[in-house]
Design a protein around this motif. Sequence first.
Motif, PDB file in Angstrom:
ATOM      1  N   TYR A 136       8.968 -48.029  12.260  1.00  0.00           N
ATOM      2  CA  TYR A 136       7.587 -47.625  11.499  1.00  0.00           C
ATOM      3  C   TYR A 136       7.239 -48.465  10.320  1.00  0.00           C
ATOM      4  CZ  TYR A 136       6.411 -43.650  14.319  1.00  0.00           C
ATOM      5  OH  TYR A 136       6.348 -42.893  15.418  1.00  0.00           O
ATOM      6  N   ASP A 137       6.463 -49.108  10.241  1.00  0.00           N
ATOM      7  CA  ASP A 137       5.839 -50.187   9.171  1.00  0.00           C
ATOM      8  C   ASP A 137       5.227 -49.781   7.809  1.00  0.00           C
ATOM      9  OD1 ASP A 137       6.466 -52.736  10.992  1.00  0.00           O
ATOM     10  OD2 ASP A 137       4.680 -51.518  12.108  1.00  0.00           O
ATOM     11  N   SER A 138       4.361 -48.585   7.969  1.00  0.00           N
ATOM     12  CA  SER A 138       3.787 -48.000   6.846  1.00  0.00           C
ATOM     13  C   SER A 138       3.905 -46.588   6.894  1.00  0.00           C
ATOM     14  CB  SER A 138       2.399 -48.321   6.948  1.00  0.00           C
ATOM     15  OG  SER A 138       1.944 -49.700   7.313  1.00  0.00           O
ATOM     16  N   TRP A 139       4.076 -46.106   5.514  1.00  0.00           N
ATOM     17  CA  TRP A 139       4.449 -44.666   5.463  1.00  0.00           C
ATOM     18  C   TRP A 139       3.253 -44.139   4.058  1.00  0.00           C
ATOM     19  CZ3 TRP A 139       8.207 -41.809   7.680  1.00  0.00           C
ATOM     20  CH2 TRP A 139       8.987 -42.536   8.486  1.00  0.00           C
ATOM     21  N   GLY A 140       2.924 -42.893   4.545  1.00  0.00           N
ATOM     22  CA  GLY A 140       2.240 -42.235   3.606  1.00  0.00           C
ATOM     23  C   GLY A 140       3.103 -41.659   2.224  1.00  0.00           C
ATOM     24  N   GLN A 141       2.502 -41.093   1.314  1.00  0.00           N
ATOM     25  CA  GLN A 141       3.194 -40.653   0.207  1.00  0.00           C
ATOM     26  C   GLN A 141       3.894 -39.128   0.454  1.00  0.00           C
ATOM     27  OE1 GLN A 141       0.173 -40.145   0.662  1.00  0.00           O
ATOM     28  NE2 GLN A 141      -0.485 -37.947   0.070  1.00  0.00           N
ATOM     29  N   GLY A 142       3.316 -38.659   1.515  1.00  0.00           N
ATOM     30  CA  GLY A 142       3.877 -37.327   1.768  1.00  0.00           C
ATOM     31  C   GLY A 142       3.230 -36.039   1.253  1.00  0.00           C
ATOM     32  N   THR A 143       3.059 -34.975   2.000  1.00  0.00           N
ATOM     33  CA  THR A 143       2.469 -33.552   1.487  1.00  0.00           C
ATOM     34  C   THR A 143       3.635 -32.518   1.586  1.00  0.00           C
ATOM     35  OG1 THR A 143       0.528 -32.305   1.925  1.00  0.00           O
ATOM     36  CG2 THR A 143       1.322 -33.309   3.863  1.00  0.00           C
ATOM     37  N   GLN A 144       3.465 -31.684   0.726  1.00  0.00           N
ATOM     38  CA  GLN A 144       4.470 -30.351   0.569  1.00  0.00           C
ATOM     39  C   GLN A 144       4.015 -29.518   1.646  1.00  0.00           C
ATOM     40  OE1 GLN A 144       7.702 -30.223  -0.970  1.00  0.00           O
ATOM     41  NE2 GLN A 144       7.668 -28.363   0.435  1.00  0.00           N
ATOM     42  N   TRP A 190       4.802 -38.210  12.537  1.00  0.00           N
ATOM     43  CA  TRP A 190       5.207 -37.502  11.557  1.00  0.00           C
ATOM     44  C   TRP A 190       6.542 -37.215  11.666  1.00  0.00           C
ATOM     45  CZ3 TRP A 190       1.628 -35.547   8.051  1.00  0.00           C
ATOM     46  CH2 TRP A 190       0.209 -35.795   8.433  1.00  0.00           C
ATOM     47  N   PHE A 191       6.649 -37.270  10.223  1.00  0.00           N
ATOM     48  CA  PHE A 191       8.333 -37.013   9.991  1.00  0.00           C
ATOM     49  C   PHE A 191       8.186 -35.977   8.860  1.00  0.00           C
ATOM     50  CE2 PHE A 191      10.707 -40.348  12.108  1.00  0.00           C
ATOM     51  CZ  PHE A 191       9.680 -41.078  12.608  1.00  0.00           C
ATOM     52  N   ARG A 192       9.499 -35.177   8.657  1.00  0.00           N
ATOM     53  CA  ARG A 192       9.867 -34.211   7.353  1.00  0.00           C
ATOM     54  C   ARG A 192      11.014 -34.606   6.962  1.00  0.00           C
ATOM     55  NH1 ARG A 192       9.365 -28.708  10.929  1.00  0.00           N
ATOM     56  NH2 ARG A 192      11.631 -28.670  11.823  1.00  0.00           N
ATOM     57  N   GLN A 193      11.038 -34.117   5.705  1.00  0.00           N
ATOM     58  CA  GLN A 193      12.354 -34.059   4.726  1.00  0.00           C
ATOM     59  C   GLN A 193      12.360 -32.941   4.149  1.00  0.00           C
ATOM     60  OE1 GLN A 193      13.250 -37.727   2.508  1.00  0.00           O
ATOM     61  NE2 GLN A 193      15.409 -37.104   2.691  1.00  0.00           N
ATOM     62  N   ALA A 194      13.461 -32.177   4.139  1.00  0.00           N
ATOM     63  CA  ALA A 194      13.563 -30.829   2.975  1.00  0.00           C
ATOM     64  C   ALA A 194      14.473 -31.299   2.194  1.00  0.00           C
ATOM     65  CB  ALA A 194      14.206 -29.818   4.391  1.00  0.00           C
ATOM     66  N   PRO A 195      14.976 -30.576   1.085  1.00  0.00           N
ATOM     67  CA  PRO A 195      15.509 -30.857  -0.053  1.00  0.00           C
ATOM     68  C   PRO A 195      16.976 -30.950   0.626  1.00  0.00           C
ATOM     69  CG  PRO A 195      13.992 -29.166  -0.685  1.00  0.00           C
ATOM     70  CD  PRO A 195      13.791 -29.192   0.906  1.00  0.00           C
ATOM     71  N   GLU A 212      13.696 -36.274   9.262  1.00  0.00           N
ATOM     72  CA  GLU A 212      13.756 -35.907  10.531  1.00  0.00           C
ATOM     73  C   GLU A 212      12.412 -36.329  11.286  1.00  0.00           C
ATOM     74  OE1 GLU A 212      15.003 -32.065  11.682  1.00  0.00           O
ATOM     75  OE2 GLU A 212      13.181 -31.084  10.651  1.00  0.00           O
ATOM     76  N   PHE A 213      12.619 -36.643  12.418  1.00  0.00           N
ATOM     77  CA  PHE A 213      11.451 -36.942  13.525  1.00  0.00           C
ATOM     78  C   PHE A 213      10.682 -35.556  13.692  1.00  0.00           C
ATOM     79  CE2 PHE A 213       8.748 -38.585  16.499  1.00  0.00           C
ATOM     80  CZ  PHE A 213       8.971 -37.665  17.799  1.00  0.00           C
ATOM     81  N   VAL A 214       9.310 -35.524  13.771  1.00  0.00           N
ATOM     82  CA  VAL A 214       8.524 -34.458  14.185  1.00  0.00           C
ATOM     83  C   VAL A 214       7.631 -34.530  15.093  1.00  0.00           C
ATOM     84  CG1 VAL A 214       6.945 -32.442  13.540  1.00  0.00           C
ATOM     85  CG2 VAL A 214       8.503 -33.422  11.766  1.00  0.00           C
ATOM     86  N   ALA A 215       7.087 -35.562  15.363  1.00  0.00           N
ATOM     87  CA  ALA A 215       6.126 -35.869  16.553  1.00  0.00           C
ATOM     88  C   ALA A 215       5.557 -37.163  16.177  1.00  0.00           C
ATOM     89  CB  ALA A 215       4.919 -34.779  16.397  1.00  0.00           C
ATOM     90  N   THR A 216       5.079 -37.796  17.511  1.00  0.00           N
ATOM     91  CA  THR A 216       4.464 -39.200  17.436  1.00  0.00           C
ATOM     92  C   THR A 216       3.466 -39.052  18.565  1.00  0.00           C
ATOM     93  OG1 THR A 216       4.899 -41.315  17.700  1.00  0.00           O
ATOM     94  CG2 THR A 216       6.325 -39.889  19.078  1.00  0.00           C
ATOM     95  N   ILE A 217       2.591 -39.989  18.345  1.00  0.00           N
ATOM     96  CA  ILE A 217       1.285 -40.179  19.377  1.00  0.00           C
ATOM     97  C   ILE A 217       1.086 -41.637  19.453  1.00  0.00           C
ATOM     98  CG2 ILE A 217      -0.462 -39.937  17.569  1.00  0.00           C
ATOM     99  CD1 ILE A 217      -2.124 -38.478  19.505  1.00  0.00           C
ATOM    100  N   ASN A 218       0.897 -41.972  20.763  1.00  0.00           N
ATOM    101  CA  ASN A 218       0.565 -43.237  20.991  1.00  0.00           C
ATOM    102  C   ASN A 218      -0.941 -43.730  20.409  1.00  0.00           C
ATOM    103  OD1 ASN A 218      -1.218 -42.241  23.105  1.00  0.00           O
ATOM    104  ND2 ASN A 218      -0.760 -44.123  24.574  1.00  0.00           N
ATOM    105  N   THR A 225       9.630 -25.697   6.005  1.00  0.00           N
ATOM    106  CA  THR A 225       9.335 -26.113   4.565  1.00  0.00           C
ATOM    107  C   THR A 225      10.086 -27.581   4.562  1.00  0.00           C
ATOM    108  OG1 THR A 225       9.428 -24.010   3.864  1.00  0.00           O
ATOM    109  CG2 THR A 225       9.863 -25.677   2.315  1.00  0.00           C
ATOM    110  N   ALA A 226       9.108 -28.506   4.195  1.00  0.00           N
ATOM    111  CA  ALA A 226       9.446 -29.774   3.856  1.00  0.00           C
ATOM    112  C   ALA A 226       8.515 -30.450   3.230  1.00  0.00           C
ATOM    113  CB  ALA A 226      10.014 -30.410   5.181  1.00  0.00           C
ATOM    114  N   VAL A 227       8.758 -31.600   2.828  1.00  0.00           N
ATOM    115  CA  VAL A 227       7.657 -32.751   2.606  1.00  0.00           C
ATOM    116  C   VAL A 227       7.592 -33.410   4.110  1.00  0.00           C
ATOM    117  CG1 VAL A 227       6.811 -34.635   1.403  1.00  0.00           C
ATOM    118  CG2 VAL A 227       8.352 -33.114   0.151  1.00  0.00           C
ATOM    119  N   TYR A 228       6.075 -33.610   4.311  1.00  0.00           N
ATOM    120  CA  TYR A 228       5.723 -34.071   5.610  1.00  0.00           C
ATOM    121  C   TYR A 228       5.133 -35.471   5.141  1.00  0.00           C
ATOM    122  CZ  TYR A 228       6.789 -30.009   8.180  1.00  0.00           C
ATOM    123  OH  TYR A 228       7.420 -28.803   8.821  1.00  0.00           O
TER     124      TYR A 228
END
Length: 124
Positions: free
Chosen positions: A111-119, A36-41, A46-52, A91-94
Amino acid sequence: QVQLVESGGGLVQAGGSLRLSCAASGRTNSRYAVGWFRQAPGKEREFVATINWNGVGTYYADSVKGRFTISRDNNRNTVYLQMNGLRPEDTAVYYCAAARYTGVVLTARDYDSWGQGTQVTVSS
């Protein structure tokens, strides 16, 4: 390749909780890490968390450690991010992302694949 769709974002007051979901489709029979990553305006992603791949290994950014929990249900091809004690600075798009590695992956470029994000919006 794995396709990803995030859901669960929304508006919450400070101190509240949200659970984000990341549903995978496509080549889900392969072993892959999820992050999981997030980006604020106006800020960098930025990196948030990862799981194997099997859910045994996790890693968190210091800013969310102790408040967020990442988990996965491979039977449902879904990864979750439970967010408790939310703060306005969360607060960010995750975004969730998948990487063709079995271990934890901290770097976005791996990372190879990304989702579209959720606010996610946290009000004070």
